[in-house]
Design an enzyme around this catalytic site. Structure first.
Site, PDB file in Angstrom:
ATOM      1  N   ASN A 194       0.778  -1.074   0.028  1.00  0.00           N
ATOM      2  CA  ASN A 194       0.100  -0.102  -0.201  1.00  0.00           C
ATOM      3  C   ASN A 194       0.949   1.179   0.060  1.00  0.00           C
ATOM      4  O   ASN A 194       1.482   1.693   0.907  1.00  0.00           O
ATOM      5  CB  ASN A 194      -0.767   0.110   1.248  1.00  0.00           C
ATOM      6  CG  ASN A 194      -1.626   1.357   1.500  1.00  0.00           C
ATOM      7  OD1 ASN A 194      -1.867   2.076   0.437  1.00  0.00           O
ATOM      8  ND2 ASN A 194      -2.269   1.545   2.793  1.00  0.00           N
ATOM      9  N   HIS A 253      -9.475   0.511   5.221  1.00  0.00           N
ATOM     10  CA  HIS A 253      -8.124   0.823   5.781  1.00  0.00           C
ATOM     11  C   HIS A 253      -8.348   1.815   6.971  1.00  0.00           C
ATOM     12  O   HIS A 253      -9.196   2.598   6.932  1.00  0.00           O
ATOM     13  CB  HIS A 253      -7.175   1.224   4.757  1.00  0.00           C
ATOM     14  CG  HIS A 253      -5.920   1.447   5.304  1.00  0.00           C
ATOM     15  ND1 HIS A 253      -5.410   2.388   6.081  1.00  0.00           N
ATOM     16  CD2 HIS A 253      -4.767   0.581   5.214  1.00  0.00           C
ATOM     17  CE1 HIS A 253      -4.122   2.206   6.646  1.00  0.00           C
ATOM     18  NE2 HIS A 253      -3.666   1.108   5.811  1.00  0.00           N
ATOM     19  N   GLU A 290      -4.884  -5.561  10.762  1.00  0.00           N
ATOM     20  CA  GLU A 290      -3.932  -4.607  10.844  1.00  0.00           C
ATOM     21  C   GLU A 290      -4.056  -3.756  12.215  1.00  0.00           C
ATOM     22  O   GLU A 290      -5.206  -2.951  12.289  1.00  0.00           O
ATOM     23  CB  GLU A 290      -4.111  -3.425   9.747  1.00  0.00           C
ATOM     24  CG  GLU A 290      -3.678  -3.883   8.310  1.00  0.00           C
ATOM     25  CD  GLU A 290      -3.068  -3.093   7.519  1.00  0.00           C
ATOM     26  OE1 GLU A 290      -2.029  -3.176   6.891  1.00  0.00           O
ATOM     27  OE2 GLU A 290      -3.788  -1.996   7.390  1.00  0.00           O
ATOM     28  N   GLY A 334       2.326   2.244  10.704  1.00  0.00           N
ATOM     29  CA  GLY A 334       3.316   3.294  10.324  1.00  0.00           C
ATOM     30  C   GLY A 334       3.826   3.733  11.985  1.00  0.00           C
ATOM     31  O   GLY A 334       4.501   5.010  11.901  1.00  0.00           O
ATOM     32  N   GLY A 372       2.978  -1.061   4.232  1.00  0.00           N
ATOM     33  CA  GLY A 372       2.850   0.489   3.974  1.00  0.00           C
ATOM     34  C   GLY A 372       4.283   0.844   3.608  1.00  0.00           C
ATOM     35  O   GLY A 372       4.753   0.636   2.500  1.00  0.00           O
ATOM     36  N   LYS A 402      -0.117   4.310   0.044  1.00  0.00           N
ATOM     37  CA  LYS A 402      -0.746   5.534   0.439  1.00  0.00           C
ATOM     38  C   LYS A 402      -0.468   6.452  -0.530  1.00  0.00           C
ATOM     39  O   LYS A 402      -0.348   6.525  -1.673  1.00  0.00           O
ATOM     40  CB  LYS A 402      -0.165   5.654   1.761  1.00  0.00           C
ATOM     41  CG  LYS A 402      -0.043   4.431   2.969  1.00  0.00           C
ATOM     42  CD  LYS A 402       0.285   4.763   4.259  1.00  0.00           C
ATOM     43  CE  LYS A 402       0.449   3.353   4.718  1.00  0.00           C
ATOM     44  NZ  LYS A 402       0.017   3.642   6.485  1.00  0.00           N
ATOM     45  N   SER A 461       3.798  -2.088  10.293  1.00  0.00           N
ATOM     46  CA  SER A 461       5.211  -2.036  10.239  1.00  0.00           C
ATOM     47  C   SER A 461       5.899  -3.378   9.792  1.00  0.00           C
ATOM     48  O   SER A 461       7.078  -3.781  10.849  1.00  0.00           O
ATOM     49  CB  SER A 461       5.592  -1.675  11.780  1.00  0.00           C
ATOM     50  OG  SER A 461       5.173  -0.423  12.157  1.00  0.00           O
ATOM     51  N   GLU A 521      -6.864   4.104   7.840  1.00  0.00           N
ATOM     52  CA  GLU A 521      -6.900   5.721   7.701  1.00  0.00           C
ATOM     53  C   GLU A 521      -8.057   6.157   7.004  1.00  0.00           C
ATOM     54  O   GLU A 521      -8.809   7.156   7.242  1.00  0.00           O
ATOM     55  CB  GLU A 521      -5.442   6.045   6.816  1.00  0.00           C
ATOM     56  CG  GLU A 521      -4.052   5.779   7.557  1.00  0.00           C
ATOM     57  CD  GLU A 521      -2.970   5.186   6.910  1.00  0.00           C
ATOM     58  OE1 GLU A 521      -2.981   5.379   5.691  1.00  0.00           O
ATOM     59  OE2 GLU A 521      -2.090   4.826   7.402  1.00  0.00           O
TER      60      GLU A 521
END
Ligand code: PEP
Length: 260
Positions: free
Chosen positions: A11, A103, A173, A179, A239, A13, A218, A105
């Site tokens: 991903n 996701h 996740e 992140g 990510g 992002k 991570s 986010e």
């Protein structure tokens, strides 16, 4: 041994313009091809921003690269007055095969709740896209509800209310691991994947329970093997580390790190 093909998903992002995307897809493909990567044995999918998809698709087609294409989101609507949205049909025209749905986010910054996620799963299936349904708990939810409660509820809510289920992937996740550099242990990831699989079995039957479940948060080349030692974890959603061709290639080649 399971019959599920491991899936390594990157991903990107909101990173990289279409020229940078071309360079990264090229470098990643060359690096994996140089290492004789077997894409049938371990599937590799990249999720660039929308504006990069056409360039990545054209390159993948022209060079006959075996990397697959995913999108980071889609609209729950088919078409119409939804300024700024991208439909599933637009994505499938670009040979996009997978789409991230829910996701953390999107859930946090765009107020996507389980109902929106459920509708986006339906929109993906309408357009022959495979949704990767992202689920996971915040640190506060971990402390108050334990590690599996939220991922299980989010999974059930995303898959409930559909007449029939299409293919899907679940990405576990933990929000506190995305992140942040904080990683769930391989044992925690395996336990939650096991709990999700049990819930899939109980609520939706055998086929659903044989869907792939990924871990994300991570992940790097030097910790990926631990997660994939578990028969319950069928791949990873990556990510930050997916923006580096060498690193993401190292993650995709996780089998060489696994000691059996
Ligand atoms: C992600 O964006 O889904 C993710 C897991 O990010 P990172 O690997 O950077 O934690």
């Amino acid at each position: 041994m399971t019959n599920r093909t491991p899936l390594i998903a990157g991903n990107w992002k909101m990173n990289l313009d279409h020229l940078q995307a071309i360079a990264l897809v090229q470098k990643l493909s060359w690096t994996l091809n140089d290492a004789d990567h077997d894409f049938g044995e371990v599937e590799v999918v990249v999720f660039p921003p929308f504006t990069d998809l056409r360039s990545a698709q054209t390159l993948i087609d022209a060079e006959k690269f075996e990397i697959k294409l995913g999108a980071q989101d889609l609209s729950q609507h088919a078409s119409g007055a939804y300024t700024g949205e991208i439909s599933g049909q637009m994505l499938s025209k670009l040979n996009v095969e997978y789409v991230l749905v829910g996701h953390s986010e999107r859930r946090t910054y765009h107020a996507e709740d389980d109902s929106v996620v459920q509708q986006k799963v339906a929109a993906a299936w309408e357009n022959n896209l495979i949704p990767i349904i992202c689920v996971g708990e915040t640190l506060e939810e971990l402390e108050t509800q334990g590690q599996s409660a939220v991922p299980i509820i989010q999974t059930i809510n995303a898959l409930s209310g559909h007449k029939v289920l299409g293919d899907f992937v679940i990405a576990y996740e933990p929000v506190w691991a995305i992140g942040t550099g904080k990683v769930a242990t391989a044992q925690e990831a395996s336990e939650v994947a096991t709990a999700i699989r049990k819930a899939l079995q109980a609520n939706f039957g055998d086929d659903a329970a044989n869907s792939r479940i990924l871990y994300g948060g991570s992940v790097k080349a030097n910790n990926v093997a631990g997660f994939l030692q578990s028969e319950q974890v069928d791949g990873v959603l990556v990510g930050g580390a997916s923006l580096d061709a060498e690193e993401f290639s190292g993650i995709s080649r996780f089998k060489k790190h696994i000691v059996l």
